[in-house]
Design a protein around this motif. Structure first.
Motif, PDB file in Angstrom:
ATOM      1  N   MET A 158       0.938  -1.052   0.012  1.00 22.25           N
ATOM      2  CA  MET A 158      -0.107   0.188   0.170  1.00 22.25           C
ATOM      3  C   MET A 158       0.807   1.103   0.012  1.00 22.25           C
ATOM      4  SD  MET A 158      -3.555  -0.435   0.671  1.00 22.25           S
ATOM      5  CE  MET A 158      -3.959   0.668   1.907  1.00 22.25           C
ATOM      6  N   GLN A 159       1.771   1.266   0.647  1.00 21.22           N
ATOM      7  CA  GLN A 159       2.855   2.425   0.841  1.00 21.22           C
ATOM      8  C   GLN A 159       3.467   2.676  -0.597  1.00 21.22           C
ATOM      9  OE1 GLN A 159       5.676   1.725   4.168  1.00 21.22           O
ATOM     10  NE2 GLN A 159       3.813   1.493   5.596  1.00 21.22           N
ATOM     11  N   ILE A 160       3.954   1.572  -1.150  1.00 20.82           N
ATOM     12  CA  ILE A 160       4.442   1.783  -2.542  1.00 20.82           C
ATOM     13  C   ILE A 160       3.267   2.158  -3.469  1.00 20.82           C
ATOM     14  CG2 ILE A 160       5.666   0.397  -4.321  1.00 20.82           C
ATOM     15  CD1 ILE A 160       6.874  -1.390  -2.176  1.00 20.82           C
ATOM     16  N   GLY A 161       2.305   1.606  -3.414  1.00 20.53           N
ATOM     17  CA  GLY A 161       1.118   1.883  -4.304  1.00 20.53           C
ATOM     18  C   GLY A 161       0.606   3.344  -4.089  1.00 20.53           C
ATOM     19  N   GLU A 162       0.734   3.813  -2.923  1.00 19.68           N
ATOM     20  CA  GLU A 162       0.321   5.089  -2.702  1.00 19.68           C
ATOM     21  C   GLU A 162       1.216   6.224  -3.535  1.00 19.68           C
ATOM     22  OE1 GLU A 162      -1.093   8.080   1.105  1.00 19.68           O
ATOM     23  OE2 GLU A 162      -0.016   6.251   1.307  1.00 19.68           O
ATOM     24  N   MET A 163       2.608   5.883  -3.486  1.00 16.65           N
ATOM     25  CA  MET A 163       3.543   6.687  -4.001  1.00 16.65           C
ATOM     26  C   MET A 163       3.415   6.724  -5.751  1.00 16.65           C
ATOM     27  SD  MET A 163       7.098   6.232  -1.968  1.00 16.65           S
ATOM     28  CE  MET A 163       7.076   4.552  -1.716  1.00 16.65           C
ATOM     29  N   VAL A 164       3.038   5.622  -6.275  1.00 14.49           N
ATOM     30  CA  VAL A 164       2.923   5.342  -7.464  1.00 14.49           C
ATOM     31  C   VAL A 164       1.606   6.071  -7.899  1.00 14.49           C
ATOM     32  CG1 VAL A 164       2.386   3.582  -9.466  1.00 14.49           C
ATOM     33  CG2 VAL A 164       3.954   2.989  -7.615  1.00 14.49           C
ATOM     34  N   SER A 165       0.670   5.950  -7.174  1.00 16.34           N
ATOM     35  CA  SER A 165      -0.775   6.669  -7.334  1.00 16.34           C
ATOM     36  C   SER A 165      -0.554   8.140  -7.493  1.00 16.34           C
ATOM     37  CB  SER A 165      -1.820   6.377  -6.485  1.00 16.34           C
ATOM     38  OG  SER A 165      -2.723   6.909  -6.536  1.00 16.34           O
ATOM     39  N   GLU A 166       0.347   8.797  -6.489  1.00 19.45           N
ATOM     40  CA  GLU A 166       0.624  10.231  -6.401  1.00 19.45           C
ATOM     41  C   GLU A 166       1.278  10.669  -7.561  1.00 19.45           C
ATOM     42  OE1 GLU A 166       2.591  10.499  -2.810  1.00 19.45           O
ATOM     43  OE2 GLU A 166       0.791  10.591  -1.582  1.00 19.45           O
ATOM     44  N   ALA A 167       1.955   9.775  -8.317  1.00 19.62           N
ATOM     45  CA  ALA A 167       3.216  10.102  -9.315  1.00 19.62           C
ATOM     46  C   ALA A 167       2.285   9.860 -10.878  1.00 19.62           C
ATOM     47  CB  ALA A 167       4.360   9.342  -9.409  1.00 19.62           C
ATOM     48  N   LEU A 168       1.237   8.699 -10.742  1.00 18.14           N
ATOM     49  CA  LEU A 168       0.677   8.516 -11.969  1.00 18.14           C
ATOM     50  C   LEU A 168      -0.643   8.888 -12.378  1.00 18.14           C
ATOM     51  CD1 LEU A 168       0.948   6.301 -14.471  1.00 18.14           C
ATOM     52  CD2 LEU A 168      -0.425   4.558 -12.866  1.00 18.14           C
ATOM     53  N   VAL A 169      -1.436   9.272 -11.182  1.00 20.07           N
ATOM     54  CA  VAL A 169      -2.832   9.569 -11.523  1.00 20.07           C
ATOM     55  C   VAL A 169      -2.655  11.146 -12.015  1.00 20.07           C
ATOM     56  CG1 VAL A 169      -4.853  10.405 -10.377  1.00 20.07           C
ATOM     57  CG2 VAL A 169      -4.035   8.213  -9.722  1.00 20.07           C
ATOM     58  N   PRO A 170      -2.018  11.986 -11.514  1.00 25.91           N
ATOM     59  CA  PRO A 170      -2.028  13.331 -12.329  1.00 25.91           C
ATOM     60  C   PRO A 170      -1.667  13.398 -13.884  1.00 25.91           C
ATOM     61  CG  PRO A 170      -0.827  13.493 -10.383  1.00 25.91           C
ATOM     62  CD  PRO A 170      -1.175  12.142 -10.557  1.00 25.91           C
ATOM     63  N   LEU A 171      -0.552  12.249 -14.193  1.00 30.00           N
ATOM     64  CA  LEU A 171      -0.264  12.416 -15.558  1.00 30.00           C
ATOM     65  C   LEU A 171      -1.608  11.638 -16.376  1.00 30.00           C
ATOM     66  CD1 LEU A 171       3.169  10.628 -15.037  1.00 30.00           C
ATOM     67  CD2 LEU A 171       2.886  12.918 -15.910  1.00 30.00           C
ATOM     68  N   ILE A 172      -2.167  10.841 -15.737  1.00 32.25           N
ATOM     69  CA  ILE A 172      -3.419  10.216 -16.396  1.00 32.25           C
ATOM     70  C   ILE A 172      -4.544  11.150 -16.761  1.00 32.25           C
ATOM     71  CG2 ILE A 172      -5.187   8.606 -16.347  1.00 32.25           C
ATOM     72  CD1 ILE A 172      -3.495   6.546 -14.709  1.00 32.25           C
ATOM     73  N   ARG A 173      -4.613  12.054 -15.540  1.00 33.94           N
ATOM     74  CA  ARG A 173      -5.713  12.986 -15.622  1.00 33.94           C
ATOM     75  C   ARG A 173      -5.408  13.918 -16.857  1.00 33.94           C
ATOM     76  NH1 ARG A 173      -6.903  13.584  -9.208  1.00 33.94           N
ATOM     77  NH2 ARG A 173      -8.527  11.538  -9.174  1.00 33.94           N
ATOM     78  N   ASN A 174      -3.947  14.163 -17.049  1.00 34.02           N
ATOM     79  CA  ASN A 174      -3.604  15.427 -18.006  1.00 34.02           C
ATOM     80  C   ASN A 174      -3.482  14.908 -19.245  1.00 34.02           C
ATOM     81  OD1 ASN A 174      -3.589  17.389 -16.003  1.00 34.02           O
ATOM     82  ND2 ASN A 174      -1.503  16.645 -15.529  1.00 34.02           N
ATOM     83  N   LEU A 175      -3.942  13.674 -19.848  1.00 36.69           N
ATOM     84  CA  LEU A 175      -3.704  13.169 -21.207  1.00 36.69           C
ATOM     85  C   LEU A 175      -4.957  13.547 -21.823  1.00 36.69           C
ATOM     86  CD1 LEU A 175      -3.011   9.325 -20.454  1.00 36.69           C
ATOM     87  CD2 LEU A 175      -1.379  11.049 -21.336  1.00 36.69           C
TER      88      LEU A 175
END
Length: 333
Positions: A316-333
């Motif tokens: 979960m801790q790793i996943g949270e960091m991945v989410s914080e980095a990945l989700v903004p990129l996905i939303r800006n596509l």
């Protein structure tokens, strides 16, 4: 003549030199190819597993995030209350036999029953113990406990006391959590209205379960008995015992409670001492749940569950960091 000899030697030596250089060149070429293959191998060996781990961790965190969103939507918690619920789910998920997502499911179940954030926080720790000790699904343990608390008008701060009774009922009779759930769903509101406590109700259901009547059958029979008891003017545990005796003394017990409950009434009338003994165990059940959970936790299954929850929290801790980095990129596509 000397010059000619020198020339011959130099010529011979140059041939050796060129041959050596060619060999060296070929070796360097082979070395370069090997290094290229090694680099590609290292890239696959490191990058691919990292990507797999990242994806698994992201999925783990996403499930938790989605479950907590349901908790927020159903509970109507404020931003501050939601943070407390979220943090408590993460903390319990990393230190108990259940994952944070499973704890969030428990919170959702209590929220459906109208529990406030404060009430959920009071109830969740002992509910985790109940679920693990009895092998019950966490959300179901929450549902059974919450329904009992509401039906008998018990404050959420006493959730652990009610669950001590459940633990004593399960260990002291043929009842299990599934049978308790089915029985309580029929009889709990009527029992509370008739003046019976959770302890007395559980004891009566235990007596019936020990003699082959359990689940919904026991619940409907008890409900009919209590309804007729109330009509006859009896109330509470003493009234229940007296009515049972009277019902047994009636020549045609069918007239007292009807065909569906006559067997249960007969059993309760004949086993007054058993009811008294089991009821005493229910009233003296403080600490029963903790003791039961400790026994179950001190097993290989308990150790494995703790390990799995710890691994889940790390993901979960790793996943949270991945989410914080990945989700903004996905939303800006």
């Amino acid at each position: 003549m000397a010059y000619k000899q020198v020339s011959v030697r130099v010529a011979v030596d140059m041939k050796k030199f060129r041959s050596s250089m060619n060999n060296a060149s070929r070796e360097f070429g082979k070395f370069g190819k090997k290094m290229g293959r090694l680099g590609a191998g290292l890239t696959s060996a490191i990058t691919l597993p990292a990507a797999i781990i990242g994806k698994a961790a992201f999925s783990e965190f996403s499930k938790f995030e989605s479950q907590m969103a349901r908790v927020k939507a159903i509970s109507g918690a404020t931003a501050e209350e939601f943070k407390v619920l979220n943090d408590s789910a993460r903390a319990l998920g990393g230190t108990t036999a259940f994952t944070a997502t499973e704890v969030a499911g428990l919170q959702e179940e209590y929220a459906k029953l109208g529990f406030s954030t404060s009430e959920i926080l009071k109830a969740q720790d002992s509910t985790l113990k109940l679920a693990f000790a009895t092998g019950t699904d966490l959300a179901e343990a929450a549902m059974i406990s919450g329904n009992a608390l509401r039906a008998f008008g018990v404050d959420a701060s006493r959730t652990a006391d009610v669950q001590d009774v459940f633990a004593a009922a399960v260990t002291g009779s043929a009842l299990d959590m599934e049978k308790l759930r089915d029985s309580f769903s029929y009889v709990a509101p009527v029992a509370a209205a008739a003046g019976l406590s959770i302890q007395d109700t559980s004891a009566a259901l235990g007596v019936l379960a020990d003699r082959g009547i359990s689940g919904s059958k026991a619940g409907t029979a008890m409900r009919r008995i209590l309804l007729e008891m109330s009509k006859a003017g009896f109330k509470g545990a003493e009234g229940f015992k007296e009515f049972a005796k009277r019902g047994f003394e009636i020549t045609d017990s069918y007239d007292a409670v009807g065909r569906s409950a006559v067997s249960a009434l007969t059993i309760l009338a004949k086993n007054g001492d058993g009811f008294e003994e089991l009821s005493k165990q229910m009233y003296n059940s403080s600490g029963a749940l903790v003791e039961m959970e400790e026994i179950m936790m001190n097993t290989s299954k308990g150790a494995m569950k703790l390990f799995e929850s710890s691994i889940s929290e790390s993901k979960m801790q790793i996943g949270e960091m991945v989410s914080e980095a990945l989700v903004p990129l996905i939303r800006n596509l």
